[in-house]
Design an enzyme around this catalytic site. Structure first.
Site, PDB file in Angstrom:
ATOM      1  N   HIS A   1       0.711  -1.330  -0.069  1.00  0.00           N
ATOM      2  CA  HIS A   1       0.059  -0.053   0.078  1.00  0.00           C
ATOM      3  C   HIS A   1       0.907   1.244   0.079  1.00  0.00           C
ATOM      4  O   HIS A   1       0.231   2.461  -0.128  1.00  0.00           O
ATOM      5  CB  HIS A   1      -0.971   0.010   1.282  1.00  0.00           C
ATOM      6  CG  HIS A   1      -2.281   0.713   0.750  1.00  0.00           C
ATOM      7  ND1 HIS A   1      -2.432   1.481   0.110  1.00  0.00           N
ATOM      8  CD2 HIS A   1      -3.328   0.308   1.416  1.00  0.00           C
ATOM      9  CE1 HIS A   1      -3.881   2.004   0.107  1.00  0.00           C
ATOM     10  NE2 HIS A   1      -4.461   1.040   0.814  1.00  0.00           N
TER      11      HIS A   1
ATOM     12  N   ASP B   1     -11.542  -7.503 -18.792  1.00  0.00           N
ATOM     13  CA  ASP B   1     -11.895  -8.595 -19.414  1.00  0.00           C
ATOM     14  C   ASP B   1     -10.338  -9.052 -20.389  1.00  0.00           C
ATOM     15  O   ASP B   1      -9.633  -8.454 -20.764  1.00  0.00           O
ATOM     16  CB  ASP B   1     -12.544  -8.503 -20.546  1.00  0.00           C
ATOM     17  CG  ASP B   1     -12.841  -9.876 -21.630  1.00  0.00           C
ATOM     18  OD1 ASP B   1     -12.242 -10.784 -21.446  1.00  0.00           O
ATOM     19  OD2 ASP B   1     -13.796  -9.651 -22.382  1.00  0.00           O
TER      20      ASP B   1
END
Length: 450
Positions: A166, A390
Site C-alpha cells: 500500500h 476482460d
C-alpha cells in the site's frame, strides 16, 4: 484430508524491457504512505468463467504481465530501507529496480464456482488459500515483492487474485493497473498505453526522505490480543439498486434538506455502522468510529491528475457516541460521514503531514484494536470498475477481498454485478453476524443472497 488448493508453481515476472521501465527511478514516500508501514497488504480477487483450453491461460497472463510491468514499473521494485545512525532512525523509498512481481499458479480441481459463491453470501474459510499472501505487511517490501498474484484454476472457473504494497499504490492505481493488464492480455499489445503519470512531491515545508524512529519501523511481534480475540467470519451483503435508493431517500428525509446530497457510499456505510455497533455490546456512553478512506488527488491545491500513480488516500474517523448513533437515526449518521469527507481540504492534509513528521508514533497499532469492536473501517469503493476487466475470455462474475487487516468491522465495498447495486464484504465477529441476520431494521435494506 487432501489440500483443497494445490500450488503448481511460483515464479518472478519482470518487466519485459527493464532499461525502459525506470530502473533508476526512486519514489519518495509521504506521511500518507509511511503511516501504512505496519498495515497488511490489501488483497483482492476476481472470479471468472473457465476459458477454453486453447487460450493458454498461464503463459498469456505471464507474458502480458511482463508487458504491463513495463508501464507500471514501481510494482516490480522493492522497498529500500536506509539507516540513519546519527539520529537512530530509518528512511524508506521505493527502488524501481525491476526485481519483479511474484506470480503463483494453483489448482483447486474439486471446487466449482458455486462452492465460492455461497447462496447466503458466506465466504468459505478455504478462500484464504485463493490469495497469494497471508501475512505480508507493507514494511516487508524490503525483502518481499511489492506485488504478488495468484491464478487458481477450478473445475468451471478461474480465480485471479493479487496483493500489493500500500506504500506504492492505492485502489485507484491498482485497479488502473489491472485494467491495463487485462487490455494487454486480451489484445497481446501494449502499444496504446500512455506513460505512467506520477504524483509529484506535493508537501511544502516537508523534506524527504522522512526519518522514522527505528522502534516504529520494526515489524511488531505477534499481538497478545490474539488469544482473546473472538472468531471473525466474512460475509457479503448485497444492496440492490432499490436498497441503495431507499437508504439514500430515508437518510435525506431524516436530514430534512434536499441541499444535503448524501451519496450511495455514505448511506450504505451509515447503515452498516449503526447496525454493527448496535450488536457490538458497547455501552451507550462509549465512543465509536467510522474510518473512511479519503482520496487526496482532487482535493489538493492545486489538484493532481485524477489517475496519477501512487497511494493518495488516508483514513479519517467519523466519531459518535453509541447513544448518538442509535438515537439520532440513519440521516444523522450519514451526515457525520458526509461532513467528515467534505471537510477534508488541502490545509487538513498539510496539517496532518506536518504533525505526523513531528510525532511519528503508534504505527504498530495497524487499522485498530482486534478486541474493542468499536470501529468500522470502510475500504475500497463501489466506484471502481471491477467488472470491466476482460483478459480475453470473458468478464468477471464476482469479486472478493482476501485476508489481511482482519479486524471485526472491516468493510470492503465493491460495485455489485448489477448496475447501481453495492456489495459489502464484512469481516465481523460471528455473534455480530448472527444478530445482524435476525435484525429486522438491518435486513429491511439488505439482500443477504448474492
Amino acid at each position: 484430508m487432501a489440500e483443497v488448493v494445490v500450488m503448481i508453481s511460483s515464479s518472478i515476472v519482470r518487466p519485459l524491457n527493464t532499461t525502459r521501465s525506470g530502473r533508476t527511478y526512486k519514489v519518495h514516500l509521504t506521511p500518507f504512505d509511511l503511516s501504512l508501514l505496519q498495515i497488511d497488504y490489501p488483497q483482492r480477487g476476481l472470479l471468472f468463467p473457465k476459458p477454453n483450453p486453447d487460450f493458454h491461460l498461464i503463459s498469456r497472463l505471464k507474458a502480458s504481465l511482463s508487458l504491463a510491468l513495463e508501464k507500471y514499473f514501481p510494482f516490480a521494485g522493492r522497498l529500500a530501507k536506509v539507516e540513519n545512525p546519527e539520529d537512530n532512525t530509518v528512511s524508506f523509498f521505493i527502488d524501481c529496480d525491476g526485481s519483479g512481481a511474484r506470480f503463483q499458479h494453483a489448482e483447486a480441481k474439486t471446487l466449482s464456482v458455486n462452492d465460492l459463491l455461497q447462496p447466503d453470501g458466506s465466504v468459505p474459510d478455504f478462500m484464504k488459500n485463493f490469495f497469494p499472501a497471508d501475512d505480508f505487511k507493507n514494511c516487508d517490501g524490503v525483502t518481499e515483492p511489492l506485488l504478488a498474484l495468484q491464478v487458481t484454476e477450478m473445475k468451471d472457473g478461474v480465480f485471479l487474485s493479487y496483493c500489493y504494497n500500500h506504500l506504492v499504490a492505492d485502489g485507484v492505481s491498482m485497479w488502473n493497473f489491472i485494467h491495463a493488464w487485462s487490455k494487454i492480455c486480451s489484445s497481446s499489445s501494449s502499444s496504446d498505453h500512455h506513460p505512467l503519470v506520477f504524483k509529484e512531491w506535493f508537501l511544502k515545508g516537508i523534506n524527504y526522505p522522512i526519518h522514522i524512529p527505528v522502534s516504529e519501523a520494526e515489524r511488531p511481534p505477534p499481538s497478545r490480543e490474539l488469544s482473546s480475540v473472538p472468531v471473525t467470519k466474512d460475509k457479503v451483503f448485497h444492496f440492490t439498486k432499490k436498497n441503495v435508493s431507499d437508504l439514500k431517500a430515508k437518510a435525506t428525509s431524516e436530514v430534512g434538506s434536499s441541499d444535503m446530497n448524501i451519496s450511495s457510499l455514505q448511506a450504505v456505510s451509515a447503515h452498516m455502522w449503526r447496525s454493527i455497533i448496535r450488536h457490538s455490546g458497547l455501552s451507550r456512553g462509549g465512543e465509536t468510529y467510522c474510518k473512511v478512506a479519503v482520496g487526496l488527488r482532487q482535493r489538493l491545491d492545486p489538484p493532481l491528475d485524477k489517475d496519477c500513480f501512487g497511494n493518495m488516500t488516508y483514513l479519517v474517523p467519523a466519531i459518535a457516541t453509541v447513544e448518538e448513533l442509535q438515537d439520532r437515526g440513519l440521516g444523522w449518521a450519514a451526515m457525520q460521514i458526509r461532513n467528515l469527507v467534505s471537510s477534508q481540504t488541502n490545509e487538513n492534509f498539510n496539517n496532518f503531514a506536518e504533525e505526523w513528521v513531528r510525532n511519528v508514533k503508534n504505527l504498530k497499532s495497524g487499522v485498530g484494536s482486534r478486541v474493542a469492536g468499536d470501529t468500522i473501517v470502510v475500504a475500497s469503493s463501489p466506484r471502481f470498475q471491477v467488472y470491466n476487466n476482460d483478459f480475453g475470455w470473458g468478464k468477471p462474475i464476482a469479486v472478493r477481498a482476501g485476508p489481511g487487516n482482519s479486524v471485526s468491522g472491516k468493510l470492503v465495498l465493491f460495485p455489485g454485478i448489477d448496475e447501481g447495486s453495492i456489495d459489502v464484504q464484512a469481516t465481523l465477529w460471528c455473534d455480530v453476524i448472527v444478530n445482524l441476520l435476525a435484525d429486522v431494521e438491518f435486513l429491511e435494506h439488505v439482500t443477504a443472497m448474492v
